[in-house]
Design a protein around this motif. Structure first.
Motif, PDB file in Angstrom:
ATOM      1  N   GLY A  55       0.787  -1.222   0.000  1.00  0.00           N
ATOM      2  CA  GLY A  55       0.000   0.000   0.000  1.00  0.00           C
ATOM      3  C   GLY A  55       0.818   1.271   0.000  1.00  0.00           C
ATOM      4  O   GLY A  55       0.285   2.350  -0.288  1.00  0.00           O
ATOM      5  N   ASP A  56       2.102   1.178   0.301  1.00  0.00           N
ATOM      6  CA  ASP A  56       2.944   2.375   0.356  1.00  0.00           C
ATOM      7  C   ASP A  56       3.677   2.642  -0.953  1.00  0.00           C
ATOM      8  O   ASP A  56       4.442   3.607  -1.045  1.00  0.00           O
ATOM      9  N   LEU A  57       3.469   1.819  -1.981  1.00  0.00           N
ATOM     10  CA  LEU A  57       4.144   2.066  -3.253  1.00  0.00           C
ATOM     11  C   LEU A  57       3.509   3.256  -3.957  1.00  0.00           C
ATOM     12  O   LEU A  57       2.282   3.344  -4.087  1.00  0.00           O
ATOM     13  N   ARG A  58       4.333   4.181  -4.402  1.00  0.00           N
ATOM     14  CA  ARG A  58       3.880   5.332  -5.163  1.00  0.00           C
ATOM     15  C   ARG A  58       4.848   5.557  -6.322  1.00  0.00           C
ATOM     16  O   ARG A  58       6.075   5.512  -6.143  1.00  0.00           O
ATOM     17  N   LEU A  59       4.291   5.818  -7.504  1.00  0.00           N
ATOM     18  CA  LEU A  59       5.090   6.122  -8.683  1.00  0.00           C
ATOM     19  C   LEU A  59       4.861   7.592  -9.025  1.00  0.00           C
ATOM     20  O   LEU A  59       3.739   7.992  -9.339  1.00  0.00           O
ATOM     21  N   LEU A  60       5.916   8.379  -8.965  1.00  0.00           N
ATOM     22  CA  LEU A  60       5.824   9.828  -9.158  1.00  0.00           C
ATOM     23  C   LEU A  60       6.585  10.238 -10.413  1.00  0.00           C
ATOM     24  O   LEU A  60       7.649   9.683 -10.720  1.00  0.00           O
ATOM     25  N   ASP A  61       6.036  11.229 -11.126  1.00  0.00           N
ATOM     26  CA  ASP A  61       6.741  11.753 -12.287  1.00  0.00           C
ATOM     27  C   ASP A  61       7.676  12.881 -11.868  1.00  0.00           C
ATOM     28  O   ASP A  61       7.885  13.124 -10.671  1.00  0.00           O
ATOM     29  N   GLY A  62       8.244  13.572 -12.845  1.00  0.00           N
ATOM     30  CA  GLY A  62       9.220  14.610 -12.533  1.00  0.00           C
ATOM     31  C   GLY A  62       8.654  15.758 -11.734  1.00  0.00           C
ATOM     32  O   GLY A  62       9.395  16.443 -11.011  1.00  0.00           O
ATOM     33  N   GLN A  63       7.333  15.998 -11.806  1.00  0.00           N
ATOM     34  CA  GLN A  63       6.697  17.070 -11.035  1.00  0.00           C
ATOM     35  C   GLN A  63       6.122  16.584  -9.710  1.00  0.00           C
ATOM     36  O   GLN A  63       5.453  17.337  -9.010  1.00  0.00           O
ATOM     37  N   GLY A  64       6.378  15.314  -9.387  1.00  0.00           N
ATOM     38  CA  GLY A  64       5.879  14.770  -8.129  1.00  0.00           C
ATOM     39  C   GLY A  64       4.427  14.340  -8.170  1.00  0.00           C
ATOM     40  O   GLY A  64       3.829  14.100  -7.116  1.00  0.00           O
ATOM     41  N   VAL A  65       3.835  14.235  -9.362  1.00  0.00           N
ATOM     42  CA  VAL A  65       2.443  13.817  -9.505  1.00  0.00           C
ATOM     43  C   VAL A  65       2.389  12.298  -9.580  1.00  0.00           C
ATOM     44  O   VAL A  65       3.190  11.663 -10.277  1.00  0.00           O
ATOM     45  N   GLU A  66       1.434  11.697  -8.873  1.00  0.00           N
ATOM     46  CA  GLU A  66       1.290  10.253  -8.873  1.00  0.00           C
ATOM     47  C   GLU A  66       0.889   9.753 -10.257  1.00  0.00           C
ATOM     48  O   GLU A  66       0.026  10.325 -10.920  1.00  0.00           O
ATOM     49  N   THR A  67       1.517   8.663 -10.676  1.00  0.00           N
ATOM     50  CA  THR A  67       1.218   8.017 -11.949  1.00  0.00           C
ATOM     51  C   THR A  67       0.537   6.685 -11.682  1.00  0.00           C
ATOM     52  O   THR A  67       1.069   5.858 -10.932  1.00  0.00           O
ATOM     53  N   PRO A  68      -0.626   6.419 -12.281  1.00  0.00           N
ATOM     54  CA  PRO A  68      -1.312   5.140 -12.044  1.00  0.00           C
ATOM     55  C   PRO A  68      -0.459   3.963 -12.510  1.00  0.00           C
ATOM     56  O   PRO A  68       0.226   4.037 -13.534  1.00  0.00           O
ATOM     57  N   PHE A  69      -0.519   2.869 -11.765  1.00  0.00           N
ATOM     58  CA  PHE A  69       0.211   1.663 -12.129  1.00  0.00           C
ATOM     59  C   PHE A  69      -0.617   0.448 -11.743  1.00  0.00           C
ATOM     60  O   PHE A  69      -1.538   0.523 -10.926  1.00  0.00           O
ATOM     61  N   LEU A  70      -0.271  -0.670 -12.357  1.00  0.00           N
ATOM     62  CA  LEU A  70      -0.930  -1.945 -12.084  1.00  0.00           C
ATOM     63  C   LEU A  70       0.118  -2.896 -11.539  1.00  0.00           C
ATOM     64  O   LEU A  70       1.152  -3.116 -12.168  1.00  0.00           O
ATOM     65  N   TYR A 368       8.630   4.170  -1.567  1.00  0.00           N
ATOM     66  CA  TYR A 368       8.058   3.116  -0.730  1.00  0.00           C
ATOM     67  C   TYR A 368       8.657   3.220   0.669  1.00  0.00           C
ATOM     68  O   TYR A 368       9.630   3.942   0.897  1.00  0.00           O
ATOM     69  N   GLY A 369       8.047   2.503   1.599  1.00  0.00           N
ATOM     70  CA  GLY A 369       8.602   2.414   2.940  1.00  0.00           C
ATOM     71  C   GLY A 369       7.762   3.031   4.031  1.00  0.00           C
ATOM     72  O   GLY A 369       8.133   2.964   5.198  1.00  0.00           O
ATOM     73  N   ASN A 370       6.627   3.646   3.702  1.00  0.00           N
ATOM     74  CA  ASN A 370       5.795   4.279   4.722  1.00  0.00           C
ATOM     75  C   ASN A 370       4.573   3.400   4.961  1.00  0.00           C
ATOM     76  O   ASN A 370       3.611   3.406   4.190  1.00  0.00           O
ATOM     77  N   ALA A 371       4.585   2.629   6.044  1.00  0.00           N
ATOM     78  CA  ALA A 371       3.498   1.697   6.337  1.00  0.00           C
ATOM     79  C   ALA A 371       2.206   2.416   6.705  1.00  0.00           C
ATOM     80  O   ALA A 371       1.154   1.789   6.764  1.00  0.00           O
ATOM     81  N   GLY A 372       2.258   3.728   6.962  1.00  0.00           N
ATOM     82  CA  GLY A 372       1.052   4.442   7.340  1.00  0.00           C
ATOM     83  C   GLY A 372       0.177   4.840   6.172  1.00  0.00           C
ATOM     84  O   GLY A 372      -0.949   5.286   6.376  1.00  0.00           O
ATOM     85  N   LEU A 373       0.678   4.674   4.928  1.00  0.00           N
ATOM     86  CA  LEU A 373      -0.121   5.052   3.763  1.00  0.00           C
ATOM     87  C   LEU A 373      -1.153   3.981   3.431  1.00  0.00           C
ATOM     88  O   LEU A 373      -0.875   2.788   3.521  1.00  0.00           O
ATOM     89  N   ALA A 374      -2.337   4.408   3.027  1.00  0.00           N
ATOM     90  CA  ALA A 374      -3.369   3.484   2.579  1.00  0.00           C
ATOM     91  C   ALA A 374      -3.128   3.137   1.112  1.00  0.00           C
ATOM     92  O   ALA A 374      -2.586   3.944   0.354  1.00  0.00           O
TER      93      ALA A 374
END
Length: 450
Positions: A55-70, A368-374
């Motif tokens: 749940g803590d995985l996030r993919l960010l672009d160069g502007q820090g915007v989240e990118t959807p992933f599967l 990644y690494g933040n267990a507090g994220l949903a």
């Protein structure tokens, strides 16, 4: 502020999730001019530091915007080609002697034709077709000639009514049949006999030949569409070098403590040097909140081997539902037998891939690494459709992991909330507050009029 309110404020401030991420890794991709479907394989570093549900995985672009992933396990895939109808209409029909030709115009929204099927109720025939194509209905080119369509059901259940076409973008087709009929022998034979008294003087048999014309009910054009379908998920080996073996004389068992680093495991395989054996085995995991010595059984089975001459049989694998635990314990019940000689341990599990659509000239990084994220809820319909259409993802690697600088604060807070001292302190704080609340409530009841 009342003691109860003070406790609530303190508790909420300590238990609030922290939004910072502990690690960040750049996605290394080849430069391109267009969009690309990329696949990033997770490795042991990500497994060890990420949350159990990813749940803590996030993919960010160069502007820090989240990118959807599967996120899905790697699986063996196969490409399946299915037929879809390309609707058309017969616009012209011509006959010349024993030949037949007719033209078909595909509908404006019809997909390109990869082939056609001759639909007829006739049996026992063989014809040759020539198919021409055109973009404007005036200039024609031959796509295929002498294409055989046949039905041999009189002898065997063999038939072919399809004609495949080379890749084309034509919207007009002309189908030529060189011979529109074939000579057949009637199934009834005429028998003639000349008799004199009871004596047969002459006998003759006559078979009738007739011309059977070709009867076509309709022509169906079709388009081939490729789809990629996942088969069984790929099982990979994860070496587990960090294990300790010790004997429990009281239980007459061998205990193997395994540091699994939160790998996504579905089984374990043991390398055993002992030639022949059969042992009951249990796989255990730490019991939540039960202290260091409390374990619960996750799976059980048997380990066995028979190595004698040409007989080489071994079953040293134990399976269990997918887990991402940090520690496991194998309990091998030896009874009065000598302990087994364990030489190596291998984990069996899934290999997860992160799939996303990358825009040209964009840089991405995985955090990644933040267990507090949903867990994030993304729109992944486009990615799934690309996979179904047979698009093969391009592999991409991850760079070195960099700490974000807020790792220490996050870990200290998490360790504090999970520590035994914090829980005992919270209980010690709650008990006086509850006692005080009950005392106040009792006093108010005493002041009420009878």
């Amino acid at each position: 502020m009342s003691p109860r309110n003070a406790f609530l404020v303190c508790w909420l401030s300590l238990s609030a999730p922290v939004g910072a991420t502990e690690f960040s890794r750049p996605v290394q991709q080849a430069p391109g001019n267009g969009q690309a479907l990329l696949a990033v394989e997770l490795d042991s570093q990500i497994y060890a530091a990420s949350a159990a549900d990813f749940g803590d995985l996030r993919l960010l672009d160069g502007q820090g915007v989240e990118t959807p992933f599967l996120l899905r396990p790697a699986a063996a895939t196969k490409t399946v080609r299915s037929r879809r109808p390309s609707l058309g209409q017969i616009t012209a029909l011509q006959t010349a002697g024993d030949s037949l030709s007719f033209e078909v115009h595909l509908a404006d929204n019809a997909e390109p034709a990869d082939g056609l099927t001759l639909v007829t109720a006739q049996h026992d025939f063989e014809y040759e077709l020539t198919v021409q194509g055109s973009n404007d209905g005036e200039h024609w080119r031959t796509l295929t000639e002498h294409a055989a369509v046949y039905d041999y059901s009189r002898h065997l259940a063999i038939a072919n009514l399809d004609v495949s076409l080379p890749a084309n973008g034509d919207r007009y087709f002309k189908i030529l049949v060189g011979k529109t009929g074939q000579t057949r022998i009637a199934e009834i034979t005429a028998l003639t006999r000349r008799m004199q008294g009871h004596e047969e003087l002459e006998r003759s048999e006559t078979q009738t030949l007739y011309r059977e014309p070709l009867h076509i009910e309709r022509i169906e054009f079709w388009h081939l569409r490729s789809e990629s379908r996942a088969e069984a998920e790929t099982v990979v080996d994860y070496p587990l070098p960090d294990f300790q073996v010790h004997e429990d004389a009281e239980r007459r068992a061998t205990l193997i403590d395994i540091d699994s680093r939160k790998l996504p495991l579905t089984g374990l395989r043991l390398d055993v040097a002992t030639p022949s054996f059969q042992r009951d085995v249990e796989l255990q995991t730490p019991r939540t909140g039960g202290g260091e010595s409390a374990w619960q059984t996750l799976s059980s089975g048997q380990l066995r081997a028979l190595r004698f001459g040409d007989i080489q049989q071994a079953e040293t694998r134990i399976d269990f539902p997918e887990q991402r635990g940090e520690r496991y314990r194998l309990v091998i019940h030896n009874q009065d037998n000598p302990p087994l000689q364990i030489t190596a341990l291998t984990g069996l599990g899934k290999n997860y891939r992160l799939l996303f659509i990358a825009n040209p000239n964009s840089a991405y990084r995985l955090t990644y690494g933040n267990a507090g994220l949903a867990p994030a809820r993304y729109d992944t319909a486009a990615i799934g459709e690309l996979l179904r259409q047979g698009i093969v993802p391009t592999p991409a690697n991850l760079g070195e992991a960099l700490a974000t600088g807020q790792t220490g604060a996050d870990n200290s807070l998490r360790n504090l909330l999970n520590s035994r001292a914090f829980l005992l302190g919270a209980i010690a704080l709650v008990v006086p507050i509850l006692a005080w609340s009950l005392y106040r409530a009792g006093k108010r009841l005493g002041d009420l009029p009878k």
